[in-house]
Write a protein that holds these residues in place. Structure first.
Motif, PDB file in Angstrom:
ATOM      1  N   PHE A   1      27.496  -7.402  27.587  1.00 43.31           N
ATOM      2  CA  PHE A   1      27.624  -8.311  26.441  1.00 43.31           C
ATOM      3  C   PHE A   1      28.799  -9.280  26.620  1.00 43.31           C
ATOM      4  N   PRO A   2      30.016  -8.799  26.854  1.00 39.95           N
ATOM      5  CA  PRO A   2      31.120  -9.756  27.071  1.00 39.95           C
ATOM      6  C   PRO A   2      30.928 -10.600  28.319  1.00 39.95           C
ATOM      7  N   GLU A   3      30.254 -10.056  29.330  1.00 40.13           N
ATOM      8  CA  GLU A   3      29.983 -10.836  30.541  1.00 40.13           C
ATOM      9  C   GLU A   3      29.041 -11.990  30.237  1.00 40.13           C
ATOM     10  N   ALA A   4      28.036 -11.736  29.385  1.00 36.45           N
ATOM     11  CA  ALA A   4      27.073 -12.782  29.042  1.00 36.45           C
ATOM     12  C   ALA A   4      27.750 -13.941  28.322  1.00 36.45           C
ATOM     13  N   LEU A   5      28.810 -13.670  27.584  1.00 37.69           N
ATOM     14  CA  LEU A   5      29.511 -14.722  26.847  1.00 37.69           C
ATOM     15  C   LEU A   5      30.159 -15.749  27.776  1.00 37.69           C
ATOM     16  N   LYS A   6      30.268 -15.406  29.048  1.00 41.77           N
ATOM     17  CA  LYS A   6      30.874 -16.312  30.023  1.00 41.77           C
ATOM     18  C   LYS A   6      29.875 -17.322  30.587  1.00 41.77           C
TER      19      LYS A   6
ATOM     20  N   ALA B   1      31.855   3.140  11.174  1.00 35.99           N
ATOM     21  CA  ALA B   1      32.375   2.836  12.508  1.00 35.99           C
ATOM     22  C   ALA B   1      31.349   2.070  13.326  1.00 35.99           C
ATOM     23  N   LEU B   2      30.093   2.437  13.201  1.00 35.35           N
ATOM     24  CA  LEU B   2      29.027   1.749  13.915  1.00 35.35           C
ATOM     25  C   LEU B   2      28.832   0.336  13.365  1.00 35.35           C
ATOM     26  N   ILE B   3      28.889   0.195  12.055  1.00 34.15           N
ATOM     27  CA  ILE B   3      28.775  -1.131  11.445  1.00 34.15           C
ATOM     28  C   ILE B   3      29.909  -2.030  11.929  1.00 34.15           C
ATOM     29  N   ASP B   4      31.122  -1.486  11.945  1.00 33.81           N
ATOM     30  CA  ASP B   4      32.280  -2.263  12.386  1.00 33.81           C
ATOM     31  C   ASP B   4      32.155  -2.667  13.852  1.00 33.81           C
ATOM     32  N   ALA B   5      31.667  -1.755  14.691  1.00 33.80           N
ATOM     33  CA  ALA B   5      31.511  -2.057  16.110  1.00 33.80           C
ATOM     34  C   ALA B   5      30.493  -3.170  16.320  1.00 33.80           C
ATOM     35  N   ARG B   6      29.388  -3.124  15.583  1.00 34.58           N
ATOM     36  CA  ARG B   6      28.383  -4.176  15.702  1.00 34.58           C
ATOM     37  C   ARG B   6      28.927  -5.510  15.184  1.00 34.58           C
ATOM     38  N   ALA B   7      29.748  -5.441  14.128  1.00 33.94           N
ATOM     39  CA  ALA B   7      30.325  -6.664  13.567  1.00 33.94           C
ATOM     40  C   ALA B   7      31.253  -7.343  14.566  1.00 33.94           C
TER      41      ALA B   7
ATOM     42  N   SER C   1      32.171 -11.966  18.106  1.00 30.36           N
ATOM     43  CA  SER C   1      32.463 -12.545  19.419  1.00 30.36           C
ATOM     44  C   SER C   1      31.370 -13.519  19.844  1.00 30.36           C
ATOM     45  N   LEU C   2      30.119 -13.201  19.512  1.00 29.82           N
ATOM     46  CA  LEU C   2      29.021 -14.110  19.810  1.00 29.82           C
ATOM     47  C   LEU C   2      29.141 -15.378  18.973  1.00 29.82           C
ATOM     48  N   CYS C   3      29.483 -15.233  17.704  1.00 30.57           N
ATOM     49  CA  CYS C   3      29.642 -16.391  16.829  1.00 30.57           C
ATOM     50  C   CYS C   3      30.742 -17.319  17.355  1.00 30.57           C
ATOM     51  N   ASP C   4      31.843 -16.738  17.815  1.00 34.74           N
ATOM     52  CA  ASP C   4      32.936 -17.549  18.373  1.00 34.74           C
ATOM     53  C   ASP C   4      32.457 -18.337  19.588  1.00 34.74           C
TER      54      ASP C   4
ATOM     55  N   ASP D   1      24.833 -17.994  11.319  1.00 31.85           N
ATOM     56  CA  ASP D   1      23.415 -17.663  11.148  1.00 31.85           C
ATOM     57  C   ASP D   1      22.752 -17.390  12.491  1.00 31.85           C
ATOM     58  N   LEU D   2      23.100 -18.181  13.497  1.00 35.06           N
ATOM     59  CA  LEU D   2      22.523 -17.980  14.826  1.00 35.06           C
ATOM     60  C   LEU D   2      22.941 -16.635  15.414  1.00 35.06           C
ATOM     61  N   ALA D   3      24.215 -16.280  15.257  1.00 29.79           N
ATOM     62  CA  ALA D   3      24.689 -14.985  15.759  1.00 29.79           C
ATOM     63  C   ALA D   3      23.991 -13.845  15.033  1.00 29.79           C
ATOM     64  N   ALA D   4      23.821 -13.989  13.706  1.00 34.44           N
ATOM     65  CA  ALA D   4      23.121 -12.964  12.936  1.00 34.44           C
ATOM     66  C   ALA D   4      21.664 -12.851  13.381  1.00 34.44           C
ATOM     67  N   PHE D   5      21.044 -13.991  13.700  1.00 33.14           N
ATOM     68  CA  PHE D   5      19.665 -13.986  14.187  1.00 33.14           C
ATOM     69  C   PHE D   5      19.554 -13.200  15.490  1.00 33.14           C
ATOM     70  N   VAL D   6      20.455 -13.472  16.431  1.00 34.84           N
ATOM     71  CA  VAL D   6      20.420 -12.773  17.720  1.00 34.84           C
ATOM     72  C   VAL D   6      20.620 -11.280  17.513  1.00 34.84           C
ATOM     73  N   MET D   7      21.585 -10.891  16.691  1.00 34.32           N
ATOM     74  CA  MET D   7      21.845  -9.471  16.484  1.00 34.32           C
ATOM     75  C   MET D   7      20.675  -8.789  15.788  1.00 34.32           C
ATOM     76  N   THR D   8      20.007  -9.509  14.890  1.00 34.92           N
ATOM     77  CA  THR D   8      18.844  -8.939  14.220  1.00 34.92           C
ATOM     78  C   THR D   8      17.708  -8.704  15.208  1.00 34.92           C
ATOM     79  N   VAL D   9      17.517  -9.656  16.127  1.00 40.29           N
ATOM     80  CA  VAL D   9      16.508  -9.472  17.173  1.00 40.29           C
ATOM     81  C   VAL D   9      16.861  -8.265  18.031  1.00 40.29           C
ATOM     82  N   LEU D  10      18.132  -8.144  18.400  1.00 43.94           N
ATOM     83  CA  LEU D  10      18.573  -7.004  19.215  1.00 43.94           C
ATOM     84  C   LEU D  10      18.331  -5.681  18.501  1.00 43.94           C
ATOM     85  N   HIS D  11      18.653  -5.639  17.219  1.00 44.16           N
ATOM     86  CA  HIS D  11      18.458  -4.404  16.464  1.00 44.16           C
ATOM     87  C   HIS D  11      16.981  -4.051  16.372  1.00 44.16           C
ATOM     88  N   GLY D  12      16.151  -5.041  16.149  1.00 41.46           N
ATOM     89  CA  GLY D  12      14.717  -4.789  16.103  1.00 41.46           C
ATOM     90  C   GLY D  12      14.177  -4.307  17.438  1.00 41.46           C
ATOM     91  N   MET D  13      14.669  -4.884  18.523  1.00 42.84           N
ATOM     92  CA  MET D  13      14.252  -4.443  19.849  1.00 42.84           C
ATOM     93  C   MET D  13      14.634  -2.988  20.093  1.00 42.84           C
TER      94      MET D  13
END
Length: 203
Positions: free
Chosen positions: A70-75, A122-128, A133-136, A155-167
């Motif tokens: 995940f942090p690698e993809a941000l690069k 703790a899980l909610i905080d970790a996902r947040a 970081s994606l939003c930034d 909104d875009l970051a929330a969209f991506v995370m929602t897709v990830l959670h659904g997957m």
């Protein structure tokens, strides 16, 4: 002097991680954890603390060793490539292990008793943290012209995370990696482009 531990702490933590990944926090019994780690309960909790403390350490290991993409993809140079890398890598991870499909960060404590509320938080905080970081990164893409000026990066970051959670949920239910990758492509098909997005950007 204290008695030297007769087990590999790193291996024991990895074993506990796999149990939590497969069964969730409350679904993982003390017997499951001690049998997987190959140690007695007193030794396990002497090394890691109580069950909640053990889970938190397992979660930290999960993010470090399994979600390091995940942090690698941000690069990546464009927002589209960032999201494409995250979605593809997630599809691979969620289906990599037949005995523990999906994501520990999603399935660890989707629902549970009041006693498990600290773990759920703790899980909610970790996902947040991941979403922030994606939003930034998307905000930077917007400033660079890679995303349109009208883009709402939160909104875009929330969209991506929602897709990830659904997957992750669908992987748990038996969806194949190929199907999840198709979902990822569909999500990318609606990704906005800015004035400076390279024409050859990865899809």
């Amino acid at each position: 002097m204290g008695r030297k531990r007769e087990f590999d702490v790193d291996q024991a933590l990895e074993a506990a991680l796999c149990v939590f990944w497969r069964k969730g926090y409350e679904g993982a019994s003390y017997t499951d954890l001690t049998q997987a780690a190959g140690v007695e309960r007193p030794a396990l909790y002497s090394a890691f603390g109580n069950k909640e403390a053990l889970f938190r350490q397992a979660l930290a290991r999960y993010y470090e060793h399994y979600l390091d993409y995940f942090p690698e993809a941000l690069k990546q140079p464009t927002s589209r490539e960032v999201v494409a890398d995250i979605l593809r890598a997630s599809a691979e991870l969620y289906t990599r292990y037949p005995d523990r499909k999906g994501c520990l960060g999603i399935h660890g404590a989707l629902a549970g008793s009041d006693d498990a509320e600290p773990v759920r938080r703790a899980l909610i905080d970790a996902r947040a943290i991941g979403e922030a970081s994606l939003c930034d990164r998307l905000e930077r893409a917007k400033q660079e012209g890679d995303l349109p000026e009208t883009a709402n990066c939160a909104d875009l970051a929330a969209f991506v995370m929602t897709v990830l959670h659904g997957m992750a949920v669908q992987a748990r239910d038996g969806f194949s990696r190929e199907t999840l990758e198709a979902v990822a492509r569909q999500a990318l098909s609606v990704w906005p482009s800015g004035r400076s997005t390279p024409s050859g950007a990865s899809s």
